[in-house]
Write a protein that holds these residues in place. Structure first.
Motif, PDB file in Angstrom:
ATOM      1  N   LEU A 270      -8.074  -3.595   1.107  1.00 32.13           N
ATOM      2  CA  LEU A 270      -6.774  -3.966   0.541  1.00 32.13           C
ATOM      3  C   LEU A 270      -5.628  -3.213   1.211  1.00 32.13           C
ATOM      4  O   LEU A 270      -4.550  -3.784   1.445  1.00 32.13           O
ATOM      5  CB  LEU A 270      -6.774  -3.701  -0.965  1.00 32.13           C
ATOM      6  N   LEU A 277      -3.037  -7.235  -1.297  1.00 35.26           N
ATOM      7  CA  LEU A 277      -2.876  -6.287  -2.392  1.00 35.26           C
ATOM      8  C   LEU A 277      -1.724  -6.725  -3.296  1.00 35.26           C
ATOM      9  O   LEU A 277      -1.842  -6.712  -4.528  1.00 35.26           O
ATOM     10  CB  LEU A 277      -2.655  -4.887  -1.820  1.00 35.26           C
ATOM     11  N   ARG A 281      -1.770  -7.887  -7.277  1.00 28.54           N
ATOM     12  CA  ARG A 281      -0.933  -7.256  -8.308  1.00 28.54           C
ATOM     13  C   ARG A 281      -0.126  -8.312  -9.071  1.00 28.54           C
ATOM     14  O   ARG A 281       0.034  -8.230 -10.283  1.00 28.54           O
ATOM     15  CB  ARG A 281       0.002  -6.238  -7.653  1.00 28.54           C
ATOM     16  N   VAL A 383      -4.649  -1.265  -8.884  1.00 25.14           N
ATOM     17  CA  VAL A 383      -3.561  -2.056  -8.291  1.00 25.14           C
ATOM     18  C   VAL A 383      -2.386  -2.180  -9.256  1.00 25.14           C
ATOM     19  O   VAL A 383      -1.219  -2.070  -8.858  1.00 25.14           O
ATOM     20  CB  VAL A 383      -4.090  -3.451  -7.880  1.00 25.14           C
ATOM     21  N   TYR A 416       1.574   6.681  -3.979  1.00 24.08           N
ATOM     22  CA  TYR A 416       2.077   5.652  -4.898  1.00 24.08           C
ATOM     23  C   TYR A 416       3.327   6.219  -5.558  1.00 24.08           C
ATOM     24  O   TYR A 416       3.583   7.441  -5.523  1.00 24.08           O
ATOM     25  CB  TYR A 416       1.036   5.261  -5.935  1.00 24.08           C
TER      26      TYR A 416
END
Length: 420
Positions: A270, A277, A281, A383, A416
């Protein structure tokens, strides 16, 4: 003469045997598999220990081999040369921990498999989905609120064990005692390797843990969890003590390490395909189909375990001696363009998708339904709750585990934004 006795393995010293090891091979084995597929369905190969094998590539040949009744899984069928080089467990652990389902043939395999299938039935797994989701959320809640983390250490290495403990009825105290290092005993270390002493120490520790667990479950005969049912089957004479210990060993190790590896492998895929990805999501309903395609595209079960012919015979047009090891490349089969159009393309809309990531035939993974739910929950949660998920280092720099049969990574640093 007993099967496998005093027969030379004619593969490892054969000219032109393909070497299936090395950093570049583990990082991306697919160019080699494409070359082998184009050349034919069966090839002589050599593994790091020096042991030779016959590797099956291509979907049609793999499917046929996985269903071939001539090929047995019992290690007693292997020849002496294979036994000397295969880095199998030392004694007494090999005899006491390696007579589980993966190394059994009918009728014993049929009897033993029947004892575990109900615990992993799709209806039971579906009923556990809310609890599996709670486990995933708990682990994400414990991750740093923002910035980044090693997603293997924080999540992938923990999630499958916590799920497994619920499914098999592992008492809380024993769950707390379990050491992750014990999972590495499925990556045997050869007798000349300097790590052999540490490997054998881990084996003894795990064997002691299993003995304590059996004694605990024997003291609670009313326990109706899977572990309790296996102990009861031993008491009823349906399993030997070695078979009981081996099945528990298989549950504790094979029941979690491949899922850990598949989560990491799927995440790397991913991260290499950020558009996929993002699509996942935005549309969580894609998860079931996406998981199937991720399993096909790059499977944690790269190669099957050993198979053997009991007598000299022909396999896909090639004479194969009795006792030589036969290995099926599931990854090569799953990228066969003759079965999967644009096989090297990740396609969440692929249908049908008859991949072989869980094997096929009588040795099809009995916990496939559980693994599918775990992957759907794990990937969907990561995700959704880690916005801006991206690799913290170049993906090509991530080190793949040097396991002979499996694909995965021990560390995957990601970044993230603020955790959801």
């Amino acid at each position: 003469m007993e099967p496998g006795t005093n027969r030379p393995d004619r593969t490892e010293n054969a000219p032109h045997a393909v070497e299936l090891y090395g950093r570049e091979y583990k990082r991306d084995p697919y160019p080699l598999y494409a070359k082998l597929r184009a050349a034919g369905p069966i090839h002589r190969v050599r593994f790091p220990s020096g042991v030779g094998a016959w590797l099956i590539t291509g979907y049609e040949a793999a499917h046929a081999t996985l269903n071939d009744p001539r090929l047995g899984k019992n290690h007693d069928l292997g020849n002496d040369r294979w036994r000397a080089l295969a880095s199998i467990m030392p004694e007494p652990q090999h005899t006491e921990l390696q007579v589980h389902l993966l190394h059994q043939d009918p009728p014993k395999h049929t009897t033993m498999r029947r004892l575990v299938t109900d615990a992993f039935a799709p209806r039971r797994v579906d009923a556990l989905r809310p609890r599996i989701q709670e486990i995933a959320d708990d682990l994400v809640d414990a991750m740093p609120a923002g910035g980044g983390a090693d997603v293997v250490a924080c999540f992938a290495a923990r999630f499958p064990f916590r799920v497994l403990a619920e499914v098999i009825g592992l008492p809380e105290g024993f769950a707390a005692r379990f050491r992750r290092e014990w999972c590495k005993v499925v990556q045997p270390v050869g007798p000349r390797d300097p790590r052999r002493a540490g490997y054998e120490a881990l084996l003894r520790e795990l064997q002691g843990y299993i003995a304590d667990l059996v004694a605990d479950r024997r003291a609670d005969p009313d326990d109706d969890g899977l572990l309790g049912r296996l102990v009861a089957a031993h008491a009823a004479g349906e399993l030997t003590r070695a078979e009981l210990d081996s099945m528990i060993f298989q549950l504790l190790v094979a029941g979690q390490e491949p899922v850990t590896n598949q989560i990491s492998t799927a995440l790397i895929t991913l991260l290499r395909h950020p558009g996929h990805l993002d699509r996942l999501r935005e549309d969580p309903a894609l998860l079931p189909a996406a998981v199937e395609e991720l399993l096909r595209y790059d499977s944690a079960f790269e190669l099957t375990t050993w198979r053997f012919l009991a007598a000299d015979d022909d396999l896909h047009g090639t004479p194969v001696p009795a006792g030589d090891s036969v290995i099926v490349s599931l990854c090569a089969a799953n990228r066969d363009p003759r079965r999967f159009p644009d096989a090297d393309t990740l396609d969440f809309d692929r249908s049908p998708n008859p991949h072989l990531a869980f094997g096929h035939g009588i040795h099809f993974c009995p916990a496939a339904a559980l693994a599918r739910v775990e992957l759907q929950v794990a990937l969907g949660t990561l995700v959704a709750r880690l916005p801006g998920l991206a690799p913290a280092v170049p993906v090509d720099d991530v080190e793949w585990i040097p396991a002979v049969l499996a694909r995965g990574v021990d560390a995957l640093p990601v970044t993230y934004t603020e955790r959801a």
